[in-house]
Motif scaffolding. Structure first.
Motif, mmCIF file in Angstrom:
data_model
loop_
_atom_site.group_PDB
_atom_site.id
_atom_site.type_symbol
_atom_site.label_atom_id
_atom_site.label_comp_id
_atom_site.label_asym_id
_atom_site.label_seq_id
_atom_site.Cartn_x
_atom_site.Cartn_y
_atom_site.Cartn_z
ATOM 1 N N MET A 73 19.212 73.359 84.124
ATOM 2 C CA MET A 73 19.973 72.197 83.268
ATOM 3 C C MET A 73 18.963 71.788 82.615
ATOM 4 O O MET A 73 17.568 71.956 82.972
ATOM 5 N N ALA A 74 19.200 71.082 82.088
ATOM 6 C CA ALA A 74 18.231 70.790 80.990
ATOM 7 C C ALA A 74 18.718 69.403 80.726
ATOM 8 O O ALA A 74 19.944 69.367 79.475
ATOM 9 N N ILE A 75 17.828 68.044 79.878
ATOM 10 C CA ILE A 75 17.857 66.922 79.258
ATOM 11 C C ILE A 75 17.355 66.475 78.205
ATOM 12 O O ILE A 75 16.241 65.835 78.916
ATOM 13 N N PRO A 76 17.648 66.890 76.964
ATOM 14 C CA PRO A 76 17.043 66.768 75.801
ATOM 15 C C PRO A 76 16.510 65.143 75.378
ATOM 16 O O PRO A 76 17.443 64.251 76.184
ATOM 17 N N PRO A 77 15.668 64.438 74.957
ATOM 18 C CA PRO A 77 15.556 62.791 74.468
ATOM 19 C C PRO A 77 17.180 62.249 73.551
ATOM 20 O O PRO A 77 17.676 63.787 73.302
ATOM 21 N N LYS A 78 17.842 61.431 74.007
ATOM 22 C CA LYS A 78 18.323 61.129 73.936
ATOM 23 C C LYS A 78 18.334 60.844 72.382
ATOM 24 O O LYS A 78 17.650 60.817 71.304
ATOM 25 N N LYS A 79 19.468 61.667 71.786
ATOM 26 C CA LYS A 79 20.042 61.044 70.382
ATOM 27 C C LYS A 79 21.630 60.897 69.919
ATOM 28 O O LYS A 79 22.240 60.909 70.802
ATOM 29 N N ASP A 80 21.443 60.111 69.055
ATOM 30 C CA ASP A 80 22.950 59.402 68.953
ATOM 31 C C ASP A 80 23.892 60.791 67.192
ATOM 32 O O ASP A 80 24.459 60.495 67.826
ATOM 33 N N ASP A 81 23.287 61.271 66.476
ATOM 34 C CA ASP A 81 23.797 62.001 65.586
ATOM 35 C C ASP A 81 23.901 63.247 66.319
ATOM 36 O O ASP A 81 23.494 63.737 66.871
ATOM 37 N N PHE A 82 25.053 63.864 66.014
ATOM 38 C CA PHE A 82 25.861 64.902 66.372
ATOM 39 C C PHE A 82 24.866 65.876 65.597
ATOM 40 O O PHE A 82 24.002 66.870 66.956
ATOM 41 N N SER A 83 24.402 66.116 64.141
ATOM 42 C CA SER A 83 23.944 67.244 64.426
ATOM 43 C C SER A 83 22.312 67.610 64.905
ATOM 44 O O SER A 83 21.509 68.155 65.221
ATOM 45 N N GLU A 84 21.582 66.271 65.528
ATOM 46 C CA GLU A 84 20.670 66.123 65.646
ATOM 47 C C GLU A 84 20.727 66.471 67.464
ATOM 48 O O GLU A 84 19.923 67.202 67.826
ATOM 49 N N GLN A 85 21.301 66.018 68.240
ATOM 50 C CA GLN A 85 21.992 66.508 68.712
ATOM 51 C C GLN A 85 22.758 68.198 69.168
ATOM 52 O O GLN A 85 21.559 68.802 70.445
ATOM 53 N N LEU A 86 22.905 68.087 67.943
ATOM 54 C CA LEU A 86 23.332 69.463 68.603
ATOM 55 C C LEU A 86 22.339 70.801 68.197
ATOM 56 O O LEU A 86 21.951 71.588 68.541
ATOM 57 N N GLU A 87 20.998 70.067 67.261
ATOM 58 C CA GLU A 87 19.819 71.050 67.227
ATOM 59 C C GLU A 87 19.098 71.699 67.977
ATOM 60 O O GLU A 87 18.659 72.068 68.151
ATOM 61 N N GLN A 88 19.243 70.321 69.194
ATOM 62 C CA GLN A 88 18.082 70.261 70.343
ATOM 63 C C GLN A 88 19.252 71.351 71.215
ATOM 64 O O GLN A 88 17.958 72.178 71.472
ATOM 65 N N PHE A 89 20.205 71.207 71.397
ATOM 66 C CA PHE A 89 20.915 72.091 72.200
ATOM 67 C C PHE A 89 21.185 73.358 71.838
ATOM 68 O O PHE A 89 20.932 73.773 72.419
ATOM 69 N N ARG A 90 20.784 73.906 70.548
ATOM 70 C CA ARG A 90 20.933 74.893 69.851
ATOM 71 C C ARG A 90 19.345 75.803 70.511
ATOM 72 O O ARG A 90 19.474 76.853 70.837
ATOM 73 N N GLN A 91 18.712 74.734 70.722
ATOM 74 C CA GLN A 91 17.279 75.022 71.119
ATOM 75 C C GLN A 91 17.403 75.686 72.522
ATOM 76 O O GLN A 91 17.149 76.590 72.624
ATOM 77 N N ILE A 92 17.769 74.605 73.303
ATOM 78 C CA ILE A 92 18.109 75.141 74.610
ATOM 79 C C ILE A 92 19.000 76.708 74.989
ATOM 80 O O ILE A 92 18.399 76.818 75.661
ATOM 81 N N THR A 93 19.518 77.088 73.921
ATOM 82 C CA THR A 93 20.151 77.676 74.315
ATOM 83 C C THR A 93 20.186 78.534 73.613
ATOM 84 O O THR A 93 20.017 80.140 74.605
ATOM 85 N N SER A 94 19.349 79.004 72.813
ATOM 86 C CA SER A 94 18.142 80.318 72.498
ATOM 87 C C SER A 94 17.631 80.414 73.674
ATOM 88 O O SER A 94 17.373 81.318 73.890
#
Length: 67
Positions: free
Chosen positions: A1-22
């Motif tokens: 489980m990972a919880i990155p910092p809260k972001k409201d912008d979809f592209s910023e959220q996606l970038e964080q999640f892609r880093q975690i997925t990597s």
């Protein structure tokens, strides 16, 4: 489980999640039985699913905000 910092912008959220997925994919090389990528909550679940999450926490979407 990972919880990155809260972001409201979809592209910023996606970038964080892609880093975690990597990182998750790297870990699977050492631990092949690892099969769960738990990222995302009610406010960012769309980005988490696009990034490959197979477990999302959606309590707020179901029960509402904490009182």
């Amino acid at each position: 489980m990972a919880i990155p910092p809260k972001k409201d912008d979809f592209s910023e959220q996606l970038e964080q999640f892609r880093q975690i997925t990597s990182f998750y994919e790297e870990c699977k090389n050492s631990y092949p039985k690892m099969d769960t990528l738990s990222i995302g909550m009610s406010a960012d679940m769309e980005a988490a699913l696009v990034a490959g999450s197979n477990m999302v926490r959606v309590g707020t979407a179901i029960f509402g905000a904490r009182g």
